[in-house]
Scaffold this motif. Structure first.
Motif, PDB file in Angstrom:
ATOM      1  N   ASP A  15      50.425  32.932  46.408  1.00  0.00           N
ATOM      2  CA  ASP A  15      49.248  33.549  47.019  1.00  0.00           C
ATOM      3  C   ASP A  15      48.366  32.433  47.556  1.00  0.00           C
ATOM      4  O   ASP A  15      47.788  31.672  46.779  1.00  0.00           O
ATOM      5  CB  ASP A  15      48.458  34.370  45.991  1.00  0.00           C
ATOM      6  CG  ASP A  15      49.256  35.556  45.474  1.00  0.00           C
ATOM      7  OD1 ASP A  15      49.537  36.455  46.269  1.00  0.00           O
ATOM      8  OD2 ASP A  15      49.587  35.565  44.279  1.00  0.00           O
ATOM      9  N   ASN A  16      48.266  32.327  48.868  1.00  0.00           N
ATOM     10  CA  ASN A  16      47.505  31.206  49.427  1.00  0.00           C
ATOM     11  C   ASN A  16      46.534  31.666  50.506  1.00  0.00           C
ATOM     12  O   ASN A  16      46.366  31.018  51.532  1.00  0.00           O
ATOM     13  CB  ASN A  16      48.442  30.127  49.976  1.00  0.00           C
ATOM     14  CG  ASN A  16      49.390  30.648  51.043  1.00  0.00           C
ATOM     15  OD1 ASN A  16      49.500  31.845  51.263  1.00  0.00           O
ATOM     16  ND2 ASN A  16      50.076  29.736  51.701  1.00  0.00           N
ATOM     17  N   GLU A  17      45.884  32.795  50.248  1.00  0.00           N
ATOM     18  CA  GLU A  17      44.896  33.286  51.201  1.00  0.00           C
ATOM     19  C   GLU A  17      43.800  32.256  51.456  1.00  0.00           C
ATOM     20  O   GLU A  17      43.309  32.107  52.564  1.00  0.00           O
ATOM     21  CB  GLU A  17      44.250  34.584  50.695  1.00  0.00           C
ATOM     22  CG  GLU A  17      45.131  35.817  50.802  1.00  0.00           C
ATOM     23  CD  GLU A  17      46.028  36.023  49.588  1.00  0.00           C
ATOM     24  OE1 GLU A  17      46.208  35.047  48.830  1.00  0.00           O
ATOM     25  OE2 GLU A  17      46.538  37.138  49.405  1.00  0.00           O
ATOM     26  N   GLY A  18      43.398  31.552  50.396  1.00  0.00           N
ATOM     27  CA  GLY A  18      42.317  30.576  50.540  1.00  0.00           C
ATOM     28  C   GLY A  18      42.778  29.240  51.061  1.00  0.00           C
ATOM     29  O   GLY A  18      41.974  28.455  51.571  1.00  0.00           O
ATOM     30  N   GLY A  19      44.079  28.952  50.919  1.00  0.00           N
ATOM     31  CA  GLY A  19      44.599  27.679  51.378  1.00  0.00           C
ATOM     32  C   GLY A  19      44.018  26.486  50.651  1.00  0.00           C
ATOM     33  O   GLY A  19      44.034  25.365  51.161  1.00  0.00           O
ATOM     34  N   TRP A  22      46.364  23.585  44.904  1.00  0.00           N
ATOM     35  CA  TRP A  22      47.414  24.325  44.206  1.00  0.00           C
ATOM     36  C   TRP A  22      47.002  24.596  42.763  1.00  0.00           C
ATOM     37  O   TRP A  22      46.457  23.724  42.075  1.00  0.00           O
ATOM     38  CB  TRP A  22      48.721  23.550  44.220  1.00  0.00           C
ATOM     39  CG  TRP A  22      49.403  23.583  45.556  1.00  0.00           C
ATOM     40  CD1 TRP A  22      49.033  22.897  46.682  1.00  0.00           C
ATOM     41  CD2 TRP A  22      50.556  24.350  45.908  1.00  0.00           C
ATOM     42  NE1 TRP A  22      49.890  23.186  47.712  1.00  0.00           N
ATOM     43  CE2 TRP A  22      50.837  24.062  47.279  1.00  0.00           C
ATOM     44  CE3 TRP A  22      51.391  25.225  45.225  1.00  0.00           C
ATOM     45  CZ2 TRP A  22      51.914  24.641  47.957  1.00  0.00           C
ATOM     46  CZ3 TRP A  22      52.472  25.792  45.886  1.00  0.00           C
ATOM     47  CH2 TRP A  22      52.731  25.516  47.238  1.00  0.00           C
ATOM     48  N   LEU A  23      47.292  25.817  42.319  1.00  0.00           N
ATOM     49  CA  LEU A  23      47.012  26.264  40.950  1.00  0.00           C
ATOM     50  C   LEU A  23      48.242  26.983  40.432  1.00  0.00           C
ATOM     51  O   LEU A  23      48.662  27.992  41.014  1.00  0.00           O
ATOM     52  CB  LEU A  23      45.795  27.192  40.944  1.00  0.00           C
ATOM     53  CG  LEU A  23      45.456  27.939  39.650  1.00  0.00           C
ATOM     54  CD1 LEU A  23      45.190  26.963  38.511  1.00  0.00           C
ATOM     55  CD2 LEU A  23      44.250  28.855  39.874  1.00  0.00           C
ATOM     56  N   ALA A  40      45.637  35.759  39.257  1.00  0.00           N
ATOM     57  CA  ALA A  40      45.941  35.440  40.652  1.00  0.00           C
ATOM     58  C   ALA A  40      44.936  36.120  41.575  1.00  0.00           C
ATOM     59  O   ALA A  40      44.490  35.534  42.572  1.00  0.00           O
ATOM     60  CB  ALA A  40      47.359  35.879  41.000  1.00  0.00           C
ATOM     61  N   GLY A  41      44.553  37.355  41.232  1.00  0.00           N
ATOM     62  CA  GLY A  41      43.551  38.052  42.018  1.00  0.00           C
ATOM     63  C   GLY A  41      42.203  37.359  42.004  1.00  0.00           C
ATOM     64  O   GLY A  41      41.500  37.322  43.017  1.00  0.00           O
ATOM     65  N   LEU A  50      50.316  29.707  42.490  1.00  0.00           N
ATOM     66  CA  LEU A  50      51.752  29.809  42.267  1.00  0.00           C
ATOM     67  C   LEU A  50      52.021  30.374  40.882  1.00  0.00           C
ATOM     68  O   LEU A  50      51.518  29.861  39.891  1.00  0.00           O
ATOM     69  CB  LEU A  50      52.403  28.428  42.385  1.00  0.00           C
ATOM     70  CG  LEU A  50      53.888  28.316  41.994  1.00  0.00           C
ATOM     71  CD1 LEU A  50      54.758  29.152  42.930  1.00  0.00           C
ATOM     72  CD2 LEU A  50      54.331  26.853  42.002  1.00  0.00           C
ATOM     73  N   ARG A  51      52.787  31.454  40.850  1.00  0.00           N
ATOM     74  CA  ARG A  51      53.315  31.994  39.595  1.00  0.00           C
ATOM     75  C   ARG A  51      54.839  32.001  39.700  1.00  0.00           C
ATOM     76  O   ARG A  51      55.379  32.213  40.781  1.00  0.00           O
ATOM     77  CB  ARG A  51      52.820  33.420  39.366  1.00  0.00           C
ATOM     78  CG  ARG A  51      51.329  33.533  39.094  1.00  0.00           C
ATOM     79  CD  ARG A  51      50.846  34.979  39.212  1.00  0.00           C
ATOM     80  NE  ARG A  51      50.823  35.430  40.594  1.00  0.00           N
ATOM     81  CZ  ARG A  51      50.994  36.689  40.986  1.00  0.00           C
ATOM     82  NH1 ARG A  51      51.239  37.624  40.099  1.00  0.00           N
ATOM     83  NH2 ARG A  51      50.933  37.001  42.264  1.00  0.00           N
TER      84      ARG A  51
END
Length: 262
Positions: A15-19, A22-23, A40-41, A50-51
């Motif tokens: 999930d990289n909406e924010g760009g 990395w988490l 993640a939400g 990343l999951r």
């Protein structure tokens, strides 16, 4: 999405909406990446989240051989490399917290910060047979046989009663975990010991424990915080799955830590 990591077909969700930075979230034994859906939400707008499923969990294929926690840390290093991530904030729960510790020790250059949740610095000698017994029991009776006892350790009675809609899917995930995957992972846990190198970790570190966690008593988690220089320790009113049972408090603590505001 899947990638082959150390000969294991590995499922991951990005999930990289924010760009942003990395988490990475690493799940518990007999769990899968879904345990981190809520987190993640919370973080996807500010981080590249990343999951992934550990070997033999969720939709990641079963390891052909026995393995160690160091091997699982190497899996994460390869996953990040294939995804083009130079480094990441690493958050691990239970066995995931053990993987996170080994990752910070063995792949320090890839770590921005370390968060260890409900995990000890080592498995004491007298506790190791417990994991061997669980592995043997599951090989004989299947993972469905441990659902009730596991949920009792993972979540307080009050939470289980009030939130069956959360508790039941977690139990279903336990039951779906392949027998041999659970057994090999439990055997890897039984051999875990990071004490000799933890003091060398020089990354910002947060340790979170559950006050009512009987599987990993908070005193065992505090050893991690006491060993890593400058680590911060937080105790939440929960059992083992603090990100589930105390999700708002957990996300607040983690968010402040990741942003360096406390």
């Amino acid at each position: 999405m899947q990638l082959t990591i150390n000969r294991i077909d590995t499922r991951y969700v990005l999930d990289n909406e924010g760009g942003g930075p990395w988490l990475v979230f690493i799940h518990q034994l007999a769990g899968d990446l879904s345990i981190w859906d809520q987190m993640a939400g919370y973080f996807r707008n500010d981080f590249t989240v990343l999951r992934y499923d550990l070997r033999g969990h969720g939709e990641t294929t079963v390891s052909p051989d026995s393995f160690t926690i160091d091997d699982l840390a190497d899996d994460l290093a390869q996953l990040l490399e294939q995804l083009g991530a130079p480094s990441a904030h690493v958050v691990g729960l239970s066995i995931g917290g053990m993987v996170a510790q080994k990752f910070a020790i063995n792949h320090a250059a890839k770590v921005e910060s370390l968060t260890v949740v409900g995990a000890p610095a080592f498995i004491p000698e007298d506790a190791r047979p417990t994991f061997a017994q669980r592995a043997a029991s599951v090989r004989e009776n299947g993972t469905a046989s441990i659902v009730d006892a596991t949920l009792e350790r993972w979540l307080t009675p009050e939470f289980r009663k009030a939130h069956p809609e959360v508790t039941e899917p977690i139990g279903e995930t336990i039951a779906r975990t392949p027998t041999e995957s659970f057994a090999r992972a439990a055997e890897a846990v039984s051999r875990f010991d990071a004490r000799d190198k933890l003091a060398s970790v020089d990354k910002r570190t947060l340790v979170i424990a559950g006050q009512h966690d009987t599987g990993t008593p908070h005193a065992a988690s505090k050893v991690v915080a006491d060993t890593v220089p400058g680590a911060r320790f937080e105790l939440l009113n929960a059992a083992h799955l603090t990100p589930v049972e105390e999700s708002q408090r957990f996300s607040g603590l983690l968010g402040n830590f990741l942003r360096g505001s406390s």
